[in-house]
Each structure stands twice: as structure tokens, then as C-alpha cells.
Design an enzyme around this catalytic site. Sequence first.
Site, PDB file in Angstrom:
ATOM      1  N   CYS A   1     113.910  24.607   0.084  1.00 58.91           N
ATOM      2  CA  CYS A   1     112.687  25.430   0.149  1.00 58.91           C
ATOM      3  C   CYS A   1     111.691  24.782   1.105  1.00 58.91           C
ATOM      4  CB  CYS A   1     112.084  25.554  -1.249  1.00 58.91           C
ATOM      5  SG  CYS A   1     110.382  26.155  -1.280  1.00 58.91           S
TER       6      CYS A   1
ATOM      7  N   THR B   1     104.209  25.431  -5.451  1.00 59.18           N
ATOM      8  CA  THR B   1     105.121  25.022  -4.376  1.00 59.18           C
ATOM      9  C   THR B   1     104.327  24.497  -3.185  1.00 59.18           C
ATOM     10  OG1 THR B   1     106.759  26.644  -5.059  1.00 59.18           O
ATOM     11  CG2 THR B   1     106.904  25.865  -2.794  1.00 59.18           C
TER      12      THR B   1
ATOM     13  N   CYS C   1     115.577  33.043   2.350  1.00 60.84           N
ATOM     14  CA  CYS C   1     115.630  31.571   2.190  1.00 60.84           C
ATOM     15  C   CYS C   1     116.868  31.133   1.423  1.00 60.84           C
ATOM     16  CB  CYS C   1     114.354  31.050   1.547  1.00 60.84           C
ATOM     17  SG  CYS C   1     114.125  31.461  -0.194  1.00 60.84           S
TER      18      CYS C   1
ATOM     19  N   GLU D   1     114.706  27.152 -10.362  1.00 59.24           N
ATOM     20  CA  GLU D   1     113.810  27.727  -9.349  1.00 59.24           C
ATOM     21  C   GLU D   1     114.289  29.121  -8.943  1.00 59.24           C
ATOM     22  OE1 GLU D   1     111.879  28.890  -5.892  1.00 59.24           O
ATOM     23  OE2 GLU D   1     114.020  28.454  -5.911  1.00 59.24           O
TER      24      GLU D   1
ATOM     25  N   GLU E   1     107.236  20.938  -6.420  1.00 65.61           N
ATOM     26  CA  GLU E   1     106.207  21.661  -7.167  1.00 65.61           C
ATOM     27  C   GLU E   1     105.251  20.700  -7.897  1.00 65.61           C
ATOM     28  OE1 GLU E   1     109.168  22.832  -6.620  1.00 65.61           O
ATOM     29  OE2 GLU E   1     108.681  24.814  -5.855  1.00 65.61           O
TER      30      GLU E   1
ATOM     31  N   TYR F   1     113.472  35.946  -1.021  1.00 69.17           N
ATOM     32  CA  TYR F   1     114.578  35.126  -1.534  1.00 69.17           C
ATOM     33  C   TYR F   1     115.925  35.478  -0.914  1.00 69.17           C
ATOM     34  CZ  TYR F   1     111.969  32.506  -5.051  1.00 69.17           C
ATOM     35  OH  TYR F   1     111.125  31.630  -5.671  1.00 69.17           O
TER      36      TYR F   1
ATOM     37  N   HIS G   1     107.000  38.389  -2.006  1.00 76.74           N
ATOM     38  CA  HIS G   1     107.689  37.104  -2.212  1.00 76.74           C
ATOM     39  C   HIS G   1     109.109  37.309  -2.752  1.00 76.74           C
ATOM     40  CE1 HIS G   1     107.300  32.829  -1.838  1.00 76.74           C
ATOM     41  NE2 HIS G   1     107.900  32.659  -3.003  1.00 76.74           N
TER      42      HIS G   1
ATOM     43  N   CYS H   1     105.956  29.971   2.488  1.00 74.96           N
ATOM     44  CA  CYS H   1     105.962  31.421   2.256  1.00 74.96           C
ATOM     45  C   CYS H   1     104.985  31.838   1.164  1.00 74.96           C
ATOM     46  CB  CYS H   1     107.354  31.903   1.882  1.00 74.96           C
ATOM     47  SG  CYS H   1     108.678  30.896   2.504  1.00 74.96           S
TER      48      CYS H   1
HETATM   49 FE1  SF4 Z   1     110.551  28.449  -1.036  1.00 71.46          FE
HETATM   50 FE2  SF4 Z   1     112.026  30.626  -0.622  1.00 71.46          FE
HETATM   51 FE3  SF4 Z   1     109.665  30.830  -1.936  1.00 71.46          FE
HETATM   52 FE4  SF4 Z   1     109.773  30.309   0.692  1.00 71.46          FE
HETATM   53  S1  SF4 Z   1     110.445  32.190  -0.344  1.00 71.46           S
HETATM   54  S2  SF4 Z   1     108.471  29.287  -0.808  1.00 71.46           S
HETATM   55  S3  SF4 Z   1     111.578  29.005   0.863  1.00 71.46           S
HETATM   56  S4  SF4 Z   1     111.539  29.728  -2.610  1.00 71.46           S
END
Ligand code: SF4
Length: 495
Positions: free
Chosen positions: A100, A191, A300, A444, A258, A297, A293, A104
Amino acid sequence: MPLKTPGQYVESLRAMKIRAYVGGELVESVVDHPLVAPHINTVAKTYELAHLPEHQDVMTAISHLSGERIHRYTHIFQSPEDLVKKIQMLRLLGQVTGTCFQRCVGLDALNATYAVTFEIDRDKGTDYHERFKKYLARVQEEDLMLAGAMTDPKGHRAKKPGDQADPDQYVRVVEQRPDGVVIRGAKLHNTGGINSHEVLVLPGTGMQPGEEAYAIACAVPADAPGVIFVFGRQSNDSRKLEKGCDIGNPRFGVVGGEAMIVFDDVFVPTERVFLNGEVEHCATMVNYFATWHRANYGGCKGGNADVLIGATAKMTRILGTERNAIVKDKLIEMVHLTETTYASAIGSSALGYKLPCGSFMVDPILANTVKQNITRNVYEIGRLSHDLAGGFLATMPGSESLDNPDISEWVRKYYTASPDYDVNERIDFGRYIENMTSVTTLVEAMHGAGSPQAQRIAMLGQANIDKKIAMAEEVIYGTSDVPGLPLPTRRQTDN
Ligand code: SF4
């Protein structure tokens, strides 16, 4: 050009006086702490890639405020194409870091605040949006890293913010001043907060009349007086304090580093306050943030899965099993799960629609479906990786055994598989797989961007079941068929 270099990012953090506790101790500098450094390294990659011509298209964008080229992580989504490029950026960064990269959350919080401040001003004649645009211009100009802070501790889950035995279980305004507000409370699971320049605080849930004190959105410098970070533990995190092959992902770490952020009566000047008491707009802010958000996912985790698939495929070569048809089929399944979620993320972005403020929102039901699949697919991809890599993931000796001449020969001899590969490679790749599929990574994937039931509730709201019933009735009874079709409808036949 407002694009920080990785070195400038690190030095800018070093210049801050971030109050952070790691392993229970106040640290002098987050930059130099071995438990935090991998996460800083990861973010530094987001800065690095923006300077590479081959990645400019996905890593940067043109600011709609200044017309300048800015980092995509500070950009307000101007089109479905922008949303698609964001997902492509996340896949790329996931492939480069295997973990991660944290920025984002701040990006989506920026976009949610941009959109909702516009709507509050439209409804109430306030001036939040212009205020926020000034703040945003600075974020873009200085290429700042923002931590989005949403999740309140929540205390007793069956009680609303104002009904908690401890009124600080949701971040709240404890004092309204002519020049700003004083906030108190905490945000959890934050995060990248510990290595961010700014914290963008948003409400963690919808609010009702009477809960005005809890309706607060504002920006706080990460080193503002009263802001305290308490860094979280991760599975196997003490391995970051070691040298050698046991660390797993030695340069970039596991998930986002985190932390809990405590706001111990933090003063926020008026120019940094973007929602203050407008309870009816809190739910929209939460929804906008979460929807953007959740689509992320598929990008990422897709990039992370690419690296895991690569590590697993390499392991099959080390073991000499790569030609086996069953092994190949399991690798194909890992690819299939990865591309399915990526496709949904791209699809939700391509179908993005315009919000009242002019920025673009992803297709909500597809975005929620992405995240719902992630809560399963990341586990399944990890399970397949464990299956192919073998039980030694859980039993192999530590790297110190390779340094002890009494036993190193035996460890080398009995952990060597294909003679084409050194035993160190087997251990390096095994530790990577172990590390990137262990508890912290899985949890996570389950709870990041909202727990699975939150997506299911959203999907039910967006699925329009009544419309689907009407579709079924129409297909079965054909009430709107025009005369002349070769097959009559059942109703026509009944009549
Ligand atoms: Fe992390 Fe993925 Fe969230 Fe971006 S979208 S902060 S890489 S978990």
C-alpha cells in the site's frame, strides 16, 4: 513544476516536528525509524514515478485550478478518463512496491471535500468551497501528502455519537472561536498519517440534528500542537528490525503503516475548516469518499497481486513444479481473480458520472462490488499462493541459521530444491509470500475502505430491486410489447 522529488518529500518530513509514538516510545524522527522507514520508502516511489516520462500520463494531471502539471495524487477528477488513469496509477504503484502506497486516502478525501463544500455552499450560501479551493491550490503547488482521517473509535457500536458514555468517541468540536475551532477525539486505522504533511479530517458517519458538534471537516498539519500519532503493530513487524532475508518486503513493508491519531484539543483556524455543523451533508461526504476509495482496490490490490503471482510462479520454478498442469491452473486462477477486480475498477471509472461541482464520481455499485470481491479474492489469491509455495512458508528456519557454521550446511542442503536456484532465493521468495499473505495484509483487504457489510448495504441501496422485479414482470408478461411479434405474450394469450 509542482512535483516534489523523493528526496524533497523525505527532507520535508524531516523538517516537521511530528509527535509520533512507535513501539510505545516517542520517536525523534519518523524518517529514521526502522518500523516507519519502509512506508516512507513506498510513498517516495509515488513521488519518483511522477518524474519519469514513461509514467507521466498516469502519474500526473493538469490542474483545473492552475493549469499546471501536478501529481495525480493532488488532482480533482475531471472526467471518467481521469478516474481510469487513477486506477492505472494504482496498479502501476502496486506492481512497483508490492504494498500500500498510502496517498489514495488523502486524494479521495480531497475530492470528497471539494464536492461536498460545493453542495453545502449551494444549499446554505456559505463560502466553504472557495476556502477549500485555496487550500487545495497549496496542496497541489507543494505536492503535499495528505492523510485522510475518517474512522472514529465509535465506542459502543449501538449508540450514536451524542449518546456515548465518553463523548470523545467521535471527533468533535469542543470550542467554537471567532478565528476557528478546537477539536478533540481520535481517528483510527489511519493509513500513512505518520508520514504525511497534512491530515484531512472528515466525519466518519452520517450525522443527525443534535449532533452538530460531531459534524466537522478540517485540515490539520501533521505536526500541529495536540496532534499525536500512535503507530500500529503488524504481523511480523519486528522483522523490520533485523537484517537478512526474513523481513519479507524489506524496502516497502506491509500495508500502509497505520496509526491512531489523537486530537488533544487541536486549534484549527477558520481557513482550514470545510464543514462545521452541517449535519445533513456528513453522509454524502462519507459516501463520496468511500465510493471512490472502494473502486481503488481493484487497482492497488491488482498490482500487489501481480507481484505475489510473480513470486509464486518463481517459487514453482525453484521447486521444479512449474510444468505441472495443476500448478499452471492455480496460477491462472490467481490471474483470473486479479483481473476480475481490476476490470470492475476500470469499469466503475469508465462509467463515472458528473457531480454538481463538476468533478466525477465512479459508478457506485461497481465500486462497491470491487471492494466486496477484494474481501474474498485477496484471501483466495493468498490461499493459492500458499498452496503452490508449500508448507515450508510456515516452518523454514530463520536467516540466522544460514550464518551459523554448525548448521548452515544442513539448512542449505535440505532447503535446496531445483539445483538451478540458490537456497537463498527460495528463502527470499518464501519470506516475501509469507509476509505479504499474513494477517495484517488480509485484515486490511477485509476492512479497508469499509467492512464487507458496508459494501453490501450500499449495493442493496444501489441495486434497485424493484426495477429488477419490473424487468422480470415485463420479460414474463410482455405488457409493453407492440403488436406484430411472432410470439404473443402470455397475457395476450390469456385474453
Ligand atoms: Fe493503500 Fe490501496 Fe487504499 Fe491506496 S487504495 S491507500 S494503496 S489500500
